[in-house]
Write an enzyme that holds these catalytic residues in place. Structure first.
Site, PDB file in Angstrom:
ATOM      1  N   ARG A 167      18.134 -22.812   4.627  1.00  0.00           N
ATOM      2  CA  ARG A 167      18.354 -22.628   3.192  1.00  0.00           C
ATOM      3  C   ARG A 167      19.815 -22.295   2.910  1.00  0.00           C
ATOM      4  O   ARG A 167      20.385 -22.752   1.922  1.00  0.00           O
ATOM      5  CB  ARG A 167      17.409 -21.556   2.646  1.00  0.00           C
ATOM      6  N   LYS A 182      20.445 -20.492  -3.093  1.00  0.00           N
ATOM      7  CA  LYS A 182      20.568 -19.040  -3.255  1.00  0.00           C
ATOM      8  C   LYS A 182      22.035 -18.678  -3.438  1.00  0.00           C
ATOM      9  O   LYS A 182      22.688 -18.169  -2.516  1.00  0.00           O
ATOM     10  CB  LYS A 182      19.949 -18.364  -2.028  1.00  0.00           C
ATOM     11  N   GLU A 189       9.896 -18.541 -12.157  1.00  0.00           N
ATOM     12  CA  GLU A 189       9.670 -17.486 -11.165  1.00  0.00           C
ATOM     13  C   GLU A 189       9.849 -16.101 -11.745  1.00  0.00           C
ATOM     14  O   GLU A 189      10.187 -15.928 -12.906  1.00  0.00           O
ATOM     15  CB  GLU A 189      10.481 -17.705  -9.891  1.00  0.00           C
TER      16      GLU A 189
HETATM   17  N1  PLP Z   1      13.131 -16.378  -5.710  1.00  0.00           N
HETATM   18  C1  PLP Z   1      14.331 -15.795  -5.799  1.00  0.00           C
HETATM   19  C2  PLP Z   1      15.137 -16.042  -7.020  1.00  0.00           C
HETATM   20  C3  PLP Z   1      14.804 -14.973  -4.768  1.00  0.00           C
HETATM   21  O1  PLP Z   1      15.993 -14.368  -4.867  1.00  0.00           O
HETATM   22  C4  PLP Z   1      14.002 -14.790  -3.634  1.00  0.00           C
HETATM   23  C5  PLP Z   1      14.479 -13.991  -2.519  1.00  0.00           C
HETATM   24  O2  PLP Z   1      15.039 -14.485  -1.579  1.00  0.00           O
HETATM   25  C6  PLP Z   1      12.758 -15.426  -3.578  1.00  0.00           C
HETATM   26  C7  PLP Z   1      12.348 -16.198  -4.637  1.00  0.00           C
HETATM   27  C8  PLP Z   1      11.874 -15.272  -2.393  1.00  0.00           C
HETATM   28  O3  PLP Z   1      12.328 -16.040  -1.307  1.00  0.00           O
HETATM   29  P1  PLP Z   1      12.007 -15.626   0.177  1.00  0.00           P
HETATM   30  O4  PLP Z   1      10.539 -15.528   0.289  1.00  0.00           O
HETATM   31  O5  PLP Z   1      12.548 -16.715   1.005  1.00  0.00           O
HETATM   32  O6  PLP Z   1      12.677 -14.322   0.414  1.00  0.00           O
HETATM   33  C1  COI Z   2      15.051 -11.308  -0.989  1.00  0.00           C
HETATM   34  O1  COI Z   2      13.859 -11.300  -1.266  1.00  0.00           O
HETATM   35  O2  COI Z   2      15.452 -11.199   0.163  1.00  0.00           O
HETATM   36  C2  COI Z   2      16.062 -11.461  -1.987  1.00  0.00           C
HETATM   37  O3  COI Z   2      17.087 -11.988  -1.670  1.00  0.00           O
HETATM   38  C3  COI Z   2      15.862 -10.879  -3.283  1.00  0.00           C
HETATM   39  C4  COI Z   2      17.109 -10.159  -3.642  1.00  0.00           C
HETATM   40  C5  COI Z   2      17.858 -10.875  -4.682  1.00  0.00           C
HETATM   41  C6  COI Z   2      16.901  -8.722  -3.894  1.00  0.00           C
END
Ligand code: PLP
Ligand code: COI
Length: 338
Positions: free
Chosen positions: A79, A182, A218
């Site tokens: 990612r 991200k 989201e």
């Molecule tokens: N959506 C957003 C905007 C996020 O910042 C995050 C965190 O990383 C997620 C979803 C969840 O992603 P992940 O499960 O890969 O941490």
């Molecule tokens: C995460 O879930 O790891 C994220 O990056 C969320 C964060 C913006 C607090």
């Protein structure tokens, strides 16, 4: 050093070391270890002016067997590579990403929260444009680094229902924009609406699709899911971050005989879900108790007995069971850090 592991917030606490690597002259250098919490940065660095910045969020978990586990790091590396490509930054090779994680976790072992505290060591990989430019163009130099900090649950309620507000007056990301990667700009774009939500007593806001304001995107920094008719339903949208937690929950749902649908989720479908929640590395699974839509004045209510629903509990136990080493890892999601 006395840390109250059971009551850790999701916040920054200094640790002993972080690791860094510079990209200069078209190649990555050696991984460096430092104790400094600061970055010497050129005032014309593209990260400061034009938002050339991407980050990741991961956790290291301490098991009952005292082994340290990392979850699906390849997905985070992939990612971050997509984020880099999306805003024209140098891509961090998987081997460098891996070496950086292992090194930084090993150097900060004493900050990994003990098994049973519900806390974990949060890893924050960061990639920034450090090269000086004044015209709008990509830098030729980059810094990749990882710092770590012990954290508790992102939403202070932890695995208890919390409330969310539907956000119609702000968009975090556009359909053809950068919501699927991200990058820091997406989070900057979310700050005003998130603060407005917090001021009104909500844990977070729920963003809708920017084009029609009809579908759920989201939940602040986490993906959304809903459960009904023995089905796990999660939005399909070009402007949300592909969550590694959500992807894992879809797999685990299948394993326990729950159907999975990834498709646009209209706001008014909220009335028909038995359970809804937010999921992510920081959020883990955060059950939602109430969602208020200020434009229709409708409040959607779940968890009426004050507890998370049965499917959310089941998925939470399965996911955290694998992460902390209490459950087998049939998909090879875990790497043990030696
Ligand atoms: N959506 C957003 C905007 C996020 O910042 C995050 C965190 O990383 C997620 C979803 C969840 O992603 P992940 O499960 O890969 O941490
Ligand atoms: C995460 O879930 O790891 C994220 O990056 C969320 C964060 C913006 C607090």
């Amino acid at each position: 050093m006395k840390i109250d592991w059971k009551n850790l917030p999701f916040g920054y606490m200094p640790t002993d070391y972080n690791v860094r690597c510079y990209y200069r002259g078209g190649q990555w250098g050696e991984l460096e270890i430092t104790s400094s919490e600061y970055i010497p940065l050129h005032m014309a660095a593209t990260s400061l002016h034009y938002g050339q910045e991407a980050f990741e969020g991961m956790k290291a978990y301490m098991g009952q067997d005292r082994k340290i586990r990392i979850f699906r790091w390849q997905d985070n590396a992939g990612r971050m590579a997509n984020s880099a490509i999306g805003i024209k930054m140098a891509v961090v090779p998987d081997e460098l990403f891996h070496k950086a994680i292992i090194t930084v976790v090993n150097l900060n072992k004493k900050y990994i929260p003990p098994y049973g505290t519900g806390a974990a060591l949060y890893l924050r990989p960061l990639l920034i444009g450090t090269g000086a430019e004044v015209g709008v163009k990509p830098a030729s130099e980059y810094l990749f680094m990882i710092f770590v900090t012990p954290v508790g649950p992102y939403f202070k309620e932890g695995f208890k229902p919390m409330n969310m507000l539907i956000c119609r007056s702000f968009d975090r990301a556009a359909p053809m924009g950068t919501g699927h990667i991200k990058v820091g700009g997406n989070y900057a774009a979310s700050l005003v609406s998130l603060e407005k939500g917090h001021e009104q007593g909500y844990a977070s806001v729920i963003y809708l699709d920017a084009r029609e304001k009809k579908y759920i995107d989201e939940c602040g920094p986490a993906n959304f899911f809903g459960i009904k008719n023995n089905t796990y339903i999660t939005p399909d949208s070009s402007s949300i971050l592909p969550s590694i937690t959500n992807k894992s929950l879809m797999t685990l749902a299948g394993d326990i005989g729950i159907k999975v649908e990834k498709r646009p989720v209209p706001v008014d479908e909220l009335a028909s879900f038995d359970e809804v929640g937010a999921c992510g590395t920081a959020a883990v699974i955060s059950p939602i108790g109430k969602i208020f839509d200020p434009d229709t004045n409708i409040t959607y209510e779940y968890c009426k007995d004050g507890n998370p629903g049965p499917v959310s509990v089941n998925l939470y136990n399965k996911l955290t069971g694998i992460q902390y080493g209490d459950e087998p890892d049939p998909y090879g999601w875990i790497e043990i850090v030696d």
